[in-house]
Scaffold this motif. Structure first.
Motif, mmCIF file in Angstrom:
data_model
loop_
_atom_site.group_PDB
_atom_site.id
_atom_site.type_symbol
_atom_site.label_atom_id
_atom_site.label_comp_id
_atom_site.label_asym_id
_atom_site.label_seq_id
_atom_site.Cartn_x
_atom_site.Cartn_y
_atom_site.Cartn_z
ATOM 1 N N ASP A 42 0.830 -1.201 0.000
ATOM 2 C CA ASP A 42 0.000 0.000 0.000
ATOM 3 C C ASP A 42 0.871 1.261 0.000
ATOM 4 O O ASP A 42 0.657 2.178 -0.787
ATOM 5 C CB ASP A 42 -0.935 -0.017 1.216
ATOM 6 C CG ASP A 42 -1.953 1.091 1.182
ATOM 7 O OD1 ASP A 42 -2.602 1.271 0.129
ATOM 8 O OD2 ASP A 42 -2.116 1.775 2.214
ATOM 9 N N CYS A 43 1.859 1.300 0.861
ATOM 10 C CA CYS A 43 2.772 2.445 0.947
ATOM 11 C C CYS A 43 3.516 2.639 -0.373
ATOM 12 O O CYS A 43 3.583 3.756 -0.904
ATOM 13 C CB CYS A 43 3.750 2.239 2.094
ATOM 14 S SG CYS A 43 5.057 3.487 2.206
ATOM 15 N N THR A 44 4.062 1.565 -0.929
ATOM 16 C CA THR A 44 4.838 1.646 -2.163
ATOM 17 C C THR A 44 3.971 2.094 -3.333
ATOM 18 O O THR A 44 4.372 2.953 -4.120
ATOM 19 C CB THR A 44 5.498 0.288 -2.471
ATOM 20 O OG1 THR A 44 6.275 -0.116 -1.337
ATOM 21 C CG2 THR A 44 6.391 0.370 -3.684
ATOM 22 N N ALA A 45 2.772 1.527 -3.452
ATOM 23 C CA ALA A 45 1.880 1.893 -4.563
ATOM 24 C C ALA A 45 1.472 3.353 -4.491
ATOM 25 O O ALA A 45 1.448 4.057 -5.515
ATOM 26 C CB ALA A 45 0.646 0.994 -4.558
ATOM 27 N N LYS A 46 1.181 3.840 -3.297
ATOM 28 C CA LYS A 46 0.789 5.245 -3.149
ATOM 29 C C LYS A 46 1.935 6.180 -3.517
ATOM 30 O O LYS A 46 1.737 7.196 -4.186
ATOM 31 C CB LYS A 46 0.319 5.521 -1.723
ATOM 32 C CG LYS A 46 -1.053 4.964 -1.427
ATOM 33 C CD LYS A 46 -1.466 5.224 -0.003
ATOM 34 C CE LYS A 46 -2.837 4.617 0.265
ATOM 35 N NZ LYS A 46 -3.229 4.757 1.673
ATOM 36 N N LYS A 47 3.142 5.851 -3.106
ATOM 37 C CA LYS A 47 4.287 6.712 -3.416
ATOM 38 C C LYS A 47 4.644 6.662 -4.903
ATOM 39 O O LYS A 47 5.044 7.667 -5.478
ATOM 40 C CB LYS A 47 5.488 6.338 -2.561
ATOM 41 C CG LYS A 47 5.289 6.752 -1.116
ATOM 42 C CD LYS A 47 6.511 6.532 -0.289
ATOM 43 C CE LYS A 47 6.189 6.983 1.128
ATOM 44 N NZ LYS A 47 7.347 7.218 1.922
ATOM 45 N N GLU A 73 1.124 -7.879 -5.019
ATOM 46 C CA GLU A 73 1.887 -7.557 -6.217
ATOM 47 C C GLU A 73 1.569 -6.133 -6.649
ATOM 48 O O GLU A 73 0.416 -5.722 -6.631
ATOM 49 C CB GLU A 73 1.538 -8.498 -7.372
ATOM 50 C CG GLU A 73 1.991 -9.908 -7.181
ATOM 51 C CD GLU A 73 1.614 -10.801 -8.346
ATOM 52 O OE1 GLU A 73 2.305 -11.805 -8.524
ATOM 53 O OE2 GLU A 73 0.642 -10.512 -9.052
ATOM 54 N N ILE A 74 2.598 -5.421 -7.033
ATOM 55 C CA ILE A 74 2.430 -4.091 -7.608
ATOM 56 C C ILE A 74 2.843 -4.201 -9.068
ATOM 57 O O ILE A 74 3.988 -4.521 -9.378
ATOM 58 C CB ILE A 74 3.279 -3.043 -6.874
ATOM 59 C CG1 ILE A 74 2.817 -2.936 -5.430
ATOM 60 C CG2 ILE A 74 3.183 -1.696 -7.582
ATOM 61 C CD1 ILE A 74 3.674 -2.057 -4.572
ATOM 62 N N HIS A 75 1.873 -3.957 -9.946
ATOM 63 C CA HIS A 75 2.107 -3.992 -11.388
ATOM 64 C C HIS A 75 2.197 -2.558 -11.881
ATOM 65 O O HIS A 75 1.313 -1.749 -11.601
ATOM 66 C CB HIS A 75 0.955 -4.698 -12.110
ATOM 67 C CG HIS A 75 0.822 -6.131 -11.776
ATOM 68 N ND1 HIS A 75 1.213 -7.129 -12.631
ATOM 69 C CD2 HIS A 75 0.349 -6.757 -10.675
ATOM 70 C CE1 HIS A 75 0.976 -8.297 -12.070
ATOM 71 N NE2 HIS A 75 0.455 -8.099 -10.885
#
Length: 163
Positions: A42-47, A73-75
């Motif tokens: 969640d943190c990584t996707a938002k940033k 997973e972050i795509h």
């Protein structure tokens, strides 16, 4: 004439060999980190979504979670190559309509997880639960944008430890 046709065939074959392979992206990073995979994703996707650099605006970030597998997973999809990106919504269009919202989380069953479900990835960041306090993080894809995503993940892991 024969030399010209041989030259044409050789150049055609060399061009085909150098085509980008979207399905077999190289693994760039792998590491075990402290933290919880859902919070880190969640943190990584938002940033990543809020990164204002021009080359990052081409990326569409998708945060997918598979709770039954303990995987997030972050795509990062390159919108320049998506068939569904219209000119009015394309980041490359200076008059286009940009969406600045936070990326929604897609919670999916494990049966919907596939390595080939999206053809055009800039990178895929996989966070898999290793035990209650650690995750195994793996990043595959483009080395330039992938390195940026990896640095953001490292910052999110440090922030989560500090809390």
């Amino acid at each position: 004439m024969r030399k010209l046709s041989v030259l044409f065939i050789v150049s055609l074959l060399s061009a085909c060999v150098n085509l980008p392979d979207f399905h077999n992206k190289q693994q760039l990073f792998e590491e075990k980190l402290n933290g919880e995979h859902i919070a880190l994703a969640d943190c990584t996707a938002k940033k990543l979504q809020s990164d204002g650099r021009s080359f990052m605006r081409f990326l569409q970030i998708r945060n997918r979670q598979y709770p039954d597998l303990g995987i997030s997973e972050i795509h990062a999809l390159d919108t320049r190559y998506l068939r569904s990106a219209y000119a009015a919504y394309a980041p490359s269009n200076p008059d286009g309509i940009l969406f600045y919202g936070e990326p929604g989380v897609e919670v999916l069953p494990s049966s919907q997880r596939s390595d080939y479900d999206e053809a055009i990835h800039a990178f895929v960041l996989t966070l898999q639960k290793h035990d209650e306090k650690t995750i195994a993080a793996t990043l595959k894809g483009n080395s330039y944008t992938g390195r940026i995503a990896w640095e953001i993940l490292q910052r999110c892991a440090t922030q989560q430890l500090a809390q």
